[in-house]
Every structure is written in C-alpha cells, then in structure tokens.
Design an enzyme around this catalytic site. Sequence first.
Site, short mmCIF file in Angstrom:
data_model
loop_
_atom_site.label_atom_id
_atom_site.label_comp_id
_atom_site.label_asym_id
_atom_site.label_seq_id
_atom_site.Cartn_x
_atom_site.Cartn_y
_atom_site.Cartn_z
CG ASP A 377 -1.73 1.25 1.34
OD1 ASP A 377 -2.43 1.55 0.37
OD2 ASP A 377 -1.65 1.94 2.37
CB THR A 526 -2.08 4.16 -4.14
OG1 THR A 526 -2.46 5.38 -3.51
CG2 THR A 526 -1.89 4.40 -5.63
#
Length: 697
Positions: A377, A526
């Site tokens: 992430d 993301t």
Amino acid sequence: MSSSPGPHHATVEHRADPHAGHEHHDEHAGHGGHAGHGDHVGQFRRLFWIMLALAVPVVGFNDMFADLIGYALPHGGWARWVSPVLGTVMYAWGGSPFLTGAVSEIRARKPGMMLLIGLAITVAFIASWGASVGILDHALNFWWELALLVVIMLLGHWIEMRSLAQTTSALDSLAALLPDEAERVEGDEVVTVPPSSLAVGDVVVVRPGASVPADGRVVEGSASMDESMITGESATVRRSAGDAVVAGTVATDSGLRVEVTATGDDTSLAGIQRLVSDAQSSSSRAQRIADTAAGWLFWFALGAAVITAIVWSLLGLPDDAVIRTITVLVIACPHALGLAIPLVVSIATERSARGGVLVKDRLALESMRTVDTVLFDKTGTLTLGEPTVTAIETAGDRTRDDVLALAAAAESDSEHPLARAVVTAARHRELTVQRAGDFSSSPAVGVRAVVDVTTVEVGGPYLLEQHGLAELPVAETWRSEGAIILHVVADGEVIGALRLADEIRSESRDAVAALHAVGVQVVMITGDARAVAEAVAAELGIDRVFAGVRPEDKAAKVAELQGEGRRVAMVGDGVNDAPALAQADVGLAIGAGTDVAIGSAGVVLASSDPRSVLSVIDLSREAYRKMKQNLWWAAGYNLLSVPLAAGVLAPVGVVLPMSVGAILMSASTVVVALNAQLLRRLDLRPEASTAKLRESA
C-alpha cells in the site's frame, strides 16, 4: 491510509512448547503453560543430579561393569543387592516422567517417544531383576546400563526444558519492560502508585531514564524515546506534546508528563505479549509434519524391535535378542525429532518479537520464504502518509528560505494539515518565523496574515484568480506529478510556490532494491490518482502499479495477482487494508507499534520501516533452513542407528551397546537443541536483513 490531500483548506482526504501438538507429552511430563517452564527446569535439574548420585553405586556395584573395567567387588552377600535396590529406586523415581508419559500416550492412542522410552527402561528393569534372582541368564544383569539410560534421558530433558525456558522468557522480558512504580499527578502533588492502579485520563510523570508505565499522550515536555523494545529500531525518536507514547518505552534525556490513554490488557505491550503467546502456541505445517513423522518412527522402531527379537531368537541367542531389542527401543526414541521443528519455530517467534517483527500466525512465517510478489500500500507504508513540503520555487529576488519563512508565519495559526506541513518544513530548516497578526482563513482559497508590515497570503488556484495573478511556470510540471501546489503572495505579488506531496520514506528505496535483488516483484496499490502513483513508482523503481483503487477493491487486486500464479505478501497499515491483508498469502501490517491488535495480518511489523519486510523474509528462510537441518539430523540419525542397534553388523564384530545407544540418542537431542539456539544470533534489524539479502542474491 490510501487517500491524498486535496486543495488547500478544502476537505482533506487523507506457548512455545517444543512438544506442541503432543498434548499427551505435556500431561505426563508436567509441561504445563508458559509459567511453569522455569519450574520444570529446576525439577529436571534436581532429578538429574539425584539420579546421577544414585547411578554411581548402581554402576559401581554391578558385577558385569566390574568385570568390564577389571576390579573386584566387596565380599559379602549385601554387595550384590546394591544395584538391584538402588536401580529399582532409579526406575521408579527417575523414570517416573517417562513411565507416566507412556501411560498418557497409550490412553490418548498417540504412541510416541515417551512410550518408547518407558518400554525400553521397563524391559531393561524386568530383565535385570530376572537375572538378579536367577530366573533369567546372568548376561541380562545390566542394572548399570539401566542407570545410565535414566540419567542420560533426564539430562536430555533438562537441556530441552532449559532451551524452552529461554524461549518462553520472551514473555517475561516483555512484562519486565513496565516499571514497578508510576508517579501520578494528583492536584499539586505527585504520588507514587503501582502501574496497575492507573486509569485512563490520569497524568503521570516520566522522569529521564524511566519507563512509560502505560500507553499515553504527551501533554508536557519533550524527550528522545528509546522504543527499540517495541519497534526494534535502535535510534531514539523525539516525542513532544501531542505525540503518542507506548508503555515500556524509555525517556532517555528529559522528563515528560503523559496522559494515560490505555492501561492493562489494552496497552500495546500487552498486545505484543498476546501475539507472542498465541504464535508460540499456534500450530504450523512443518510442526505437523514432524508430529506425523514421530508417530511413524514409533511404529518403525517397534517393528524393528520385534524383527530384532525374532531374528536373534531364531539364531538361538535369546540373551542377545533381549539386549538388541532393548537397544533398538532406546536408540529409536524420536526425542530429537519431536524437538526439531517446534523449538525452531518457538525461538524464531521469540527472536522476531525482540526485533519488532510480531508473528501472529506461524504459517505466515513459514510461507514468507516462498513469496514472489510483495504488494505495498502506498500511503503510510512506502510514504509517510502526510503532506510534506518537497520543493520550493521562488520569484523575483526572494530566497527559498524567505518564501518558506513568510508562508510559515502566515500559516502558524491554522490547524489545517497543509498548514502544519509548511510550519514543520520551516522548523526543520531552523528558520526564524515571525509572529503574524490579523490572521484570516477562507475555505478553498487560503490564508491571509500580516507579517511585520507585509501582507502574506498562501493558497491554491482560487487565490491567484482573486488577484488576477498567474501561477509560476513550474506549477504545471508539479501538477502533472500529482503534487499539491500552494502559491505565496506578498503585498499582491507572487513571490514563490510550495510543492507539497506525500513524502517517500527514505528506507523505501532500499526495500524495493533489496526485494528485486532476491527475485521478488514489487507492486504498489493506492487510491491516489494515476499521476501521483506513477510518480512514486518511477522514483522507487516499482514494477507494477494499481492506482485509483478503493479500499474495498484492494482484496480483488490481491486475488488478481494470485490468479496469475503468484504468491503474494500484502504490506499495509492494517486499517483500510484489512480485506487485502486477509486475502494475501501473507498479510503484513506495518507501522503498528501502537496498535498491535490487528486481526487481519499474519505478521505485525511494529516498525514503520518498509525494510522490515526483508527481516521477515530473512527470518523465514533461516528458520526453514534450521528446520531442514534438524529434521535431517533427527530422522537420519534414527534411520542409520536402528539397524546398527539391531545388530546387522554383528557378523563382522560390530555391535552397539545399549549404553552407547542411549548416549547417542541424547547427543542427537542436544545437537538439535543447540542448532535451533543459533537462530538467536540472527540480526533482524531492517538494515542488516536488507544488506544480507542483497549480498546473498
């Protein structure tokens, strides 16, 4: 988090039992929970020394041993009963852990090492008494071998339990991080109280060199905190008013006043203790293999013993049949095999906890060595997760420091995240920021303040529109990179622009490079726009990017990678990444030093350093290597030694005495235990693991 800041002043989106799996072993040997392991070490130590003392006269007064060494026993009928009497005491007392264990295994219908040991010493005991009273041949009078067998088995157990106690001491050492006393502020007084009496909302004084007694928030003071016991990072971290601090961390240079936010079982330290305890008592694939192999080895040993007895009896050598059968039973005990895997995993779990890698699921640790794709992430993992001033452009004769100092002065009274980023940047540059007056703020436009005699305004595109001003040429480039742009206007003229973005962690570059070096593909996911994501990916050299992904869709992206045949480790912050962490082959929650109770991740990384992923890979590979070494040693030793114990080389004059077999069996256990202990030397600092794996690639 996975969102990005928007325009200025608009909405900001932003038990470690070595016999785990052998419950019957725990019952018979008294190996209770973690708290009792230290007691068991003392019990086995005392029992070993007592039995060793008894073994001296048992061996010394045994006529077969006397003939072997070449000395004469005292005259008188009493001498011949010393060995049987004391040998019986040794069998009943010293052999009790093994005998009760054998009964437990029979009741549980799970034959294993204790049944083999109990069977061996019982056969030796009965044969020796038969020889002592003249029922059986005198050649079977081997009380001295029985005595040595009991002593050696107890020695092996003592060493085993001591190793286990060292492993489970991780829990005790974590508990020891808390101070014995806390200083609570009560009105104008400071009262000394036990940490257990603290409640949420209490304010405590933490003096220089003292430990924080409970999780809390700094309300007064600033100190460099040693958080190595929680995060594994050796460098101190500066904590000041408003910052969170964790129970057990140490204020190294100055004092603090801390408002308690969590106590007892709710603290991060208690959460870490639960993780270590759960991981040490959890099962694993390799451990189940070892348990199965131990069961198979029991039947292998029993079958070999039966065949040995039959063959030697058919050869007309009943005495040798008994001796060889007992030796087979002794040497085939899968003691080392039962210790081979669980002790390695227990030590690995304890060692990782000390390095800031908290293993919740042993299967996750075992799987990490096979991962070929790491999915990061972006926000809060590869980046800091908060806006930071990354560039300053000037206009006219103003310097970068001038522009930043004026912008910080204007923003000083604002609580907006972008304002805090500007003020923080000025503080880091150690600039003198003047006091501003006449502060005002306009949503979606910016702020205005008077600094000295200059009217300073800071804001986005709407601010420039109001004044009919043009943005600086560099703004278009910054915008294409996904950055936030704040222009600084002084007395109606643009004097500069600030580029703000989610700053990339300095460690992220090393992490990505090291993963590439060991053949692992790096993917980033993301919720940010593709321009922002691509800019970060290009700077870090990331192989593949998933941009604009909503939190609830991240798990589908993990499944997509798995559908390509990849084994995926997902690294996220453990908040909105929970579904993806659960979907991945290995879920790693990063930067969770103050929130260790993350149910979706198999591994919790207390540090925010993305290089910690390399620490997990290093630990997984080293632990697996130790498992293989121990399994080969334990199983290979038995497979080679049992035929020798059965006497296959007897025709050429090579026989393996029972006492030697017992020594070799215990030696195997000691080798396995010592080999597992070498894991304690593993350096799990992120920088060390990263450098090691890059060198080995």
